[in-house]
Design a protein around this motif. Sequence first.
Motif, PDB file in Angstrom:
ATOM      1  N   PHE A 123       0.848  -1.193   0.000  1.00 16.29           N
ATOM      2  CA  PHE A 123       0.000   0.000   0.000  1.00 16.29           C
ATOM      3  C   PHE A 123       0.886   1.247   0.000  1.00 16.29           C
ATOM      4  CE2 PHE A 123      -2.528  -3.269   2.220  1.00 16.29           C
ATOM      5  CZ  PHE A 123      -3.658  -3.279   1.421  1.00 16.29           C
ATOM      6  N   VAL A 124       0.688   2.121  -0.982  1.00 16.71           N
ATOM      7  CA  VAL A 124       1.459   3.357  -1.074  1.00 16.71           C
ATOM      8  C   VAL A 124       0.679   4.464  -0.377  1.00 16.71           C
ATOM      9  CG1 VAL A 124       2.603   4.993  -2.594  1.00 16.71           C
ATOM     10  CG2 VAL A 124       2.421   2.590  -3.273  1.00 16.71           C
ATOM     11  N   ILE A 125       1.351   5.190   0.498  1.00 20.16           N
ATOM     12  CA  ILE A 125       0.682   6.243   1.266  1.00 20.16           C
ATOM     13  C   ILE A 125       1.463   7.546   1.159  1.00 20.16           C
ATOM     14  CG2 ILE A 125      -0.488   4.703   2.874  1.00 20.16           C
ATOM     15  CD1 ILE A 125       1.728   5.075   4.863  1.00 20.16           C
ATOM     16  N   GLY A 126       0.762   8.649   1.358  1.00 19.13           N
ATOM     17  CA  GLY A 126       1.400   9.948   1.293  1.00 19.13           C
ATOM     18  C   GLY A 126       0.353  11.041   1.257  1.00 19.13           C
ATOM     19  N   GLU A 127       0.800  12.266   1.440  1.00 22.42           N
ATOM     20  CA  GLU A 127      -0.117  13.412   1.371  1.00 22.42           C
ATOM     21  C   GLU A 127      -0.742  13.542  -0.014  1.00 22.42           C
ATOM     22  OE1 GLU A 127       1.260  17.143   3.176  1.00 22.42           O
ATOM     23  OE2 GLU A 127       3.074  16.020   3.748  1.00 22.42           O
ATOM     24  N   ASP A 128      -0.048  13.045  -1.025  1.00 21.32           N
ATOM     25  CA  ASP A 128      -0.500  13.171  -2.407  1.00 21.32           C
ATOM     26  C   ASP A 128      -1.266  11.953  -2.904  1.00 21.32           C
ATOM     27  OD1 ASP A 128       1.805  11.646  -2.145  1.00 21.32           O
ATOM     28  OD2 ASP A 128       2.759  12.402  -3.964  1.00 21.32           O
ATOM     29  N   ARG A 175      -6.836   6.803   0.901  1.00 21.04           N
ATOM     30  CA  ARG A 175      -7.086   5.650   1.771  1.00 21.04           C
ATOM     31  C   ARG A 175      -6.655   5.891   3.209  1.00 21.04           C
ATOM     32  NH1 ARG A 175      -4.810   0.872  -2.121  1.00 21.04           N
ATOM     33  NH2 ARG A 175      -3.180   2.424  -2.325  1.00 21.04           N
ATOM     34  N   MET A 176      -5.484   6.489   3.407  1.00 21.68           N
ATOM     35  CA  MET A 176      -5.076   6.771   4.780  1.00 21.68           C
ATOM     36  C   MET A 176      -5.851   7.964   5.326  1.00 21.68           C
ATOM     37  SD  MET A 176      -3.282   5.607   7.258  1.00 21.68           S
ATOM     38  CE  MET A 176      -2.095   4.497   6.488  1.00 21.68           C
ATOM     39  N   LYS A 222     -10.405  11.263   8.653  1.00 20.48           N
ATOM     40  CA  LYS A 222     -11.752  11.822   8.490  1.00 20.48           C
ATOM     41  C   LYS A 222     -12.753  11.123   9.396  1.00 20.48           C
ATOM     42  CE  LYS A 222     -11.489  13.532   3.726  1.00 20.48           C
ATOM     43  NZ  LYS A 222     -12.002  13.374   2.336  1.00 20.48           N
ATOM     44  N   GLN A 223     -12.676   9.808   9.458  1.00 19.56           N
ATOM     45  CA  GLN A 223     -13.604   9.055  10.312  1.00 19.56           C
ATOM     46  C   GLN A 223     -13.445   9.461  11.769  1.00 19.56           C
ATOM     47  OE1 GLN A 223     -15.695   7.900   7.793  1.00 19.56           O
ATOM     48  NE2 GLN A 223     -15.952   6.090   9.054  1.00 19.56           N
ATOM     49  N   ALA A 224     -12.204   9.622  12.195  1.00 19.66           N
ATOM     50  CA  ALA A 224     -11.946  10.018  13.583  1.00 19.66           C
ATOM     51  C   ALA A 224     -12.505  11.402  13.860  1.00 19.66           C
ATOM     52  CB  ALA A 224     -10.444   9.980  13.862  1.00 19.66           C
ATOM     53  N   LEU A 233     -15.817   0.718   6.268  1.00 18.23           N
ATOM     54  CA  LEU A 233     -14.802  -0.333   6.235  1.00 18.23           C
ATOM     55  C   LEU A 233     -13.450   0.247   5.852  1.00 18.23           C
ATOM     56  CD1 LEU A 233     -14.331  -3.447   6.438  1.00 18.23           C
ATOM     57  CD2 LEU A 233     -14.623  -3.494   3.940  1.00 18.23           C
ATOM     58  N   THR A 234     -12.417  -0.054   6.640  1.00 16.38           N
ATOM     59  CA  THR A 234     -11.080   0.432   6.325  1.00 16.38           C
ATOM     60  C   THR A 234     -10.627  -0.058   4.950  1.00 16.38           C
ATOM     61  OG1 THR A 234      -8.732   0.334   6.940  1.00 16.38           O
ATOM     62  CG2 THR A 234     -10.092  -1.535   7.589  1.00 16.38           C
ATOM     63  N   PRO A 235      -9.946   0.777   4.180  1.00 15.20           N
ATOM     64  CA  PRO A 235      -9.375   0.323   2.907  1.00 15.20           C
ATOM     65  C   PRO A 235      -8.303  -0.745   3.094  1.00 15.20           C
ATOM     66  CG  PRO A 235      -9.516   2.713   2.973  1.00 15.20           C
ATOM     67  CD  PRO A 235      -9.796   2.233   4.361  1.00 15.20           C
ATOM     68  N   TYR A 236      -7.840  -0.902   4.328  1.00 16.51           N
ATOM     69  CA  TYR A 236      -6.829  -1.916   4.628  1.00 16.51           C
ATOM     70  C   TYR A 236      -7.482  -3.067   5.398  1.00 16.51           C
ATOM     71  CZ  TYR A 236      -4.255   2.387   3.748  1.00 16.51           C
ATOM     72  OH  TYR A 236      -3.808   3.562   3.205  1.00 16.51           O
TER      73      TYR A 236
END
Length: 298
Positions: free
Chosen positions: A157-162, A167-168, A173-175, A255-258
Amino acid sequence: MKVLVLGGTRFFGKRLVEILIEAGDDVTIATRGRAADTFGDRVTRVQTDRQEKSSLEALAAYGPWDIIYDNICFASDDASDAVQAFSGLARRYVLTSTLSVYDQGREAWKESDVDTLHYQVTPGRSRDFSYAEGKRQAEAVLFQQSDFSAAAVRIPFVIGEDDYTERMLFHVKQAREGTAVQAYNPDARISFISSGETARFLFWLGRSTLEGPVNAATAGTLSLADIMQTVREVTGTNADIEVLPASSEPDKQRLTPYAVEEDYGLDISRAEQAGFKFSSITNWFPDLIRALDKQVTG
């Protein structure tokens, strides 16, 4: 170096192009031309339909290249078209592949656990396969049928501000909305990698001599429980997790994307032994969550 990037206008593909430009490479980007970019006159642009062999054959007239990066190859026929169109025109070919070629169930899959160098090839397009099988097929064609040095980077899974998939960001947002995230196994260990590190690794791999499949991931894994604990600390909210029974129907909005049910990660020792130094996820993940929270709160 002369470099072709198939797909390079967003996320880690965009970051890769920036690194190539900074290195002084002569860069051509081939896309459908639907997304704007910020590269100005620093790149050559060729409008290309990656799914049409004739379009790739027209693109071949811009070659040869020292390195071709292919971020938009999803099946055996995609790879076969490239192998034929670029035969004799590439010294090195790097395919962006995925953790999905492996099943869930391990925290550290090794490249040899899915041997696409000897995998049976079945012709077809992405519509004919699952995402995972399509990538296995693409790897198999590239390794077994090409006349150039080829590597496939298997990324998690690739994550980042961009991250355009957000997904992250979903968890933050949910919180902030006070809504629990649903999951099947919040303690399953998962591999991640940042968009920046993905781009740096692709750049490095293009100039390396490694061939075949190569795993790439940030050192260390996270569980959803870890993620939500960091979200709690950053946002000051409850950031709850609702654990679902394996047979239950989830709320797709929560549901979490992970939503993995078992450990799902990569062994990165092959790349490390070849000289690439991965960052530790504990060193930068909290900063990412802080940046994502600012996107939510302004």
